[in-house]
Design an enzyme around this catalytic site. Structure first.
Site, PDB file in Angstrom:
ATOM      1  N   ASP A 203       0.668  -1.115  -0.112  1.00  0.00           N
ATOM      2  CA  ASP A 203      -0.137   0.214   0.106  1.00  0.00           C
ATOM      3  C   ASP A 203       1.008   1.229   0.188  1.00  0.00           C
ATOM      4  O   ASP A 203       1.954   1.686   0.968  1.00  0.00           O
ATOM      5  CB  ASP A 203      -0.966  -0.235   1.120  1.00  0.00           C
ATOM      6  CG  ASP A 203      -1.617   1.476   1.554  1.00  0.00           C
ATOM      7  OD1 ASP A 203      -3.279   1.233  -0.107  1.00  0.00           O
ATOM      8  OD2 ASP A 203      -1.529   2.465   2.012  1.00  0.00           O
TER       9      ASP A 203
ATOM     10  N   GLU B 226      -2.207  -1.602  -5.381  1.00  0.00           N
ATOM     11  CA  GLU B 226      -3.223  -1.535  -6.031  1.00  0.00           C
ATOM     12  C   GLU B 226      -3.466  -0.153  -7.535  1.00  0.00           C
ATOM     13  O   GLU B 226      -2.387   0.428  -8.083  1.00  0.00           O
ATOM     14  CB  GLU B 226      -3.832  -0.195  -4.792  1.00  0.00           C
ATOM     15  CG  GLU B 226      -5.440   0.100  -5.055  1.00  0.00           C
ATOM     16  CD  GLU B 226      -5.074   0.978  -3.946  1.00  0.00           C
ATOM     17  OE1 GLU B 226      -6.987   1.585  -3.593  1.00  0.00           O
ATOM     18  OE2 GLU B 226      -4.826   1.808  -2.920  1.00  0.00           O
TER      19      GLU B 226
ATOM     20  N   ASP C 284      -2.696   1.816   6.999  1.00  0.00           N
ATOM     21  CA  ASP C 284      -1.966   1.676   6.144  1.00  0.00           C
ATOM     22  C   ASP C 284      -1.725   0.218   5.850  1.00  0.00           C
ATOM     23  O   ASP C 284      -1.923  -0.423   4.936  1.00  0.00           O
ATOM     24  CB  ASP C 284      -0.883   2.124   5.522  1.00  0.00           C
ATOM     25  CG  ASP C 284      -0.902   3.367   5.746  1.00  0.00           C
ATOM     26  OD1 ASP C 284      -1.805   4.360   5.048  1.00  0.00           O
ATOM     27  OD2 ASP C 284       0.063   4.517   6.276  1.00  0.00           O
TER      28      ASP C 284
END
Length: 394
Positions: free
Chosen positions: A184, A269, A350
């Site tokens: 992330d 992502e 996170d």
């Protein structure tokens, strides 16, 4: 596997003048060919590489463009090939329409194929040059490697580089491993891993922001026609930018190499950075973090070494989704770094997102299903996961 090795070099005055002249001719030929093809496009005609190559021969015979004969013809032919590639990408809808090269803003570079240079015993001599380039061999080429193309360039800071494209037999798949990690990206921490590790954001641009602002103010005070003084101020600002870029690239290379070597599967992502930088408050920090460069570097190194990079849909609620029970939080503002789910589990924002990304990525690997966002129903206000659980209970 073909790989480019980039080195600094220090040209003599004659070499620097010849290369600068080559850069100018390359830009001129590219713009002339683009203009000719654009006019043909307006007439509903198409010109290909062969047609522009014949036009180049005719241009050299004119009095106005006779100076094109003073540089090697190889970089001029190569720029026509690059233009052909640009039009191919445009017609395939992979890129926009080609744009003209600017004298001030375009990259100063020239590409030579095997007929345009001589490489013997570690000494590189370009066409139209009597002496080899004084290259700083910061790292060795693969043993027995012979360059197929050579690209010479100069950056805004005035530094000269040569890039050699060679076959690298040392790039082979790494031994398979069971490691898998969710990644992330962020601003406070550059990366948060599903293992719980957080990697600090170096903030390279922020560290040199005061020096850069001073250099840019001094440059702004120089009048456009100030000549040498303005050029000197511009180079000082460019050197600070180059320092920031070099440090950022070095950090990203070390970080991505480590992640690729330690893990077989890497889940990230699918962020649209070009939309995120429209936020005026965060644009500078996002650009400094270089998320796009991080992803591209991770992807090509994974391809080199036999690893897999999985991207998860940007609408997947990785931050608000509880990695323990699957519940989704209603709202989670950016200033909330830790939150507690209804099941009683306390999450680091996170790290929880990284764990959810990893789970979603492994699901894709296991069953081949796409990672779709879990949206709330307009009728019930509950997530799809919660509605499915209620149906099972009933």
């Amino acid at each position: 596997m073909k790989r480019a090795f980039r080195y600094r070099f220090h040209p003599t005055d004659a070499q620097a003048a010849g290369l600068s002249r080559t850069f100018g001719c390359v830009r001129k030929v590219y713009n002339l060919a683009l203009d000719a093809r654009s006019q043909a496009w307006a007439r509903q005609e198409r010109l290909n590489y062969n047609a522009t190559s014949a036009m180049l021969t005719a241009w050299k015979k004119t009095e106005e463009l006779a100076y094109l004969n003073h540089v090697s013809s190889v970089p001029l032919q190569q720029t026509l090939r690059h233009l052909q590639t640009a039009f191919t990408n445009f017609f395939a809808r992979r890129a926009g329409y080609p744009r003209f090269k600017s004298r001030k803003r375009s990259r100063r570079s020239a590409e030579y194929t095997t007929s345009g240079f001589r490489f013997r015993e570690g000494r590189l001599t370009l066409a139209k040059m009597a002496e080899p380039l004084d290259i700083v061999w910061s790292r060795p080429l693969p043993e027995g490697a012979v360059p197929s193309t050579v690209t010479v360039s100069q950056d805004a800071a005035g530094r000269w580089f040569v890039s050699l494209l060679v076959e690298d037999p040392t790039v082979t798949p790494l031994p398979a491993t069971d490691g898998a990690v969710g990644i992330d990206v962020g601003l406070t921490h550059l990366l948060a891993l599903s293992t719980g590790e957080k990697i600090t954001n170096p903030r390279h641009e922020h560290r040199d922001r005061a020096r850069l602002a001073l250099a840019q103010r001094r440059l702004a005070k120089k009048a456009p026609g100030d000549g040498a003084n303005r050029a000197k101020a511009r180079r000082k600002a460019a050197k600070i930018h180059a320092r920031i870029t070099d440090r950022r690239r070095d950090h990203l290379h070390k970080l991505t190499t480590r992640l690729v070597r330690e893990n077989q599967t890497l889940v990230i992502e699918d962020l649209t950075v070009r939309n995120l930088v429209k936020n005026r408050r965060l644009a500078r920090s996002i650009s400094d973090a270089a998320w796009s460069e991080l992803r591209s570097t991770l992807e090509y190194k994974a391809a080199w070494y036999g690893r897999e990079v999985i991207t998860v849909d940007r609408f997947f609620p990785s931050t608000r989704l509880c990695s323990h029970c699957g519940g989704i939080a209603e709202k989670l503002p950016l200033n909330v770094r830790e939150w507690t789910c209804g099941c009683g589990t306390t999450h680091d924002r996170d790290v929880n997102a990284a764990k959810n990304l990893l789970a979603a990525g492994l699901a894709v690997t296991a069953c081949g299903a796409g990672v779709r966002p879990q949206r709330e129903s307009s009728r019930t206000g509950r997530s799809a996961t919660k509605q499915e659980a209620l149906r099972r209970e009933l």
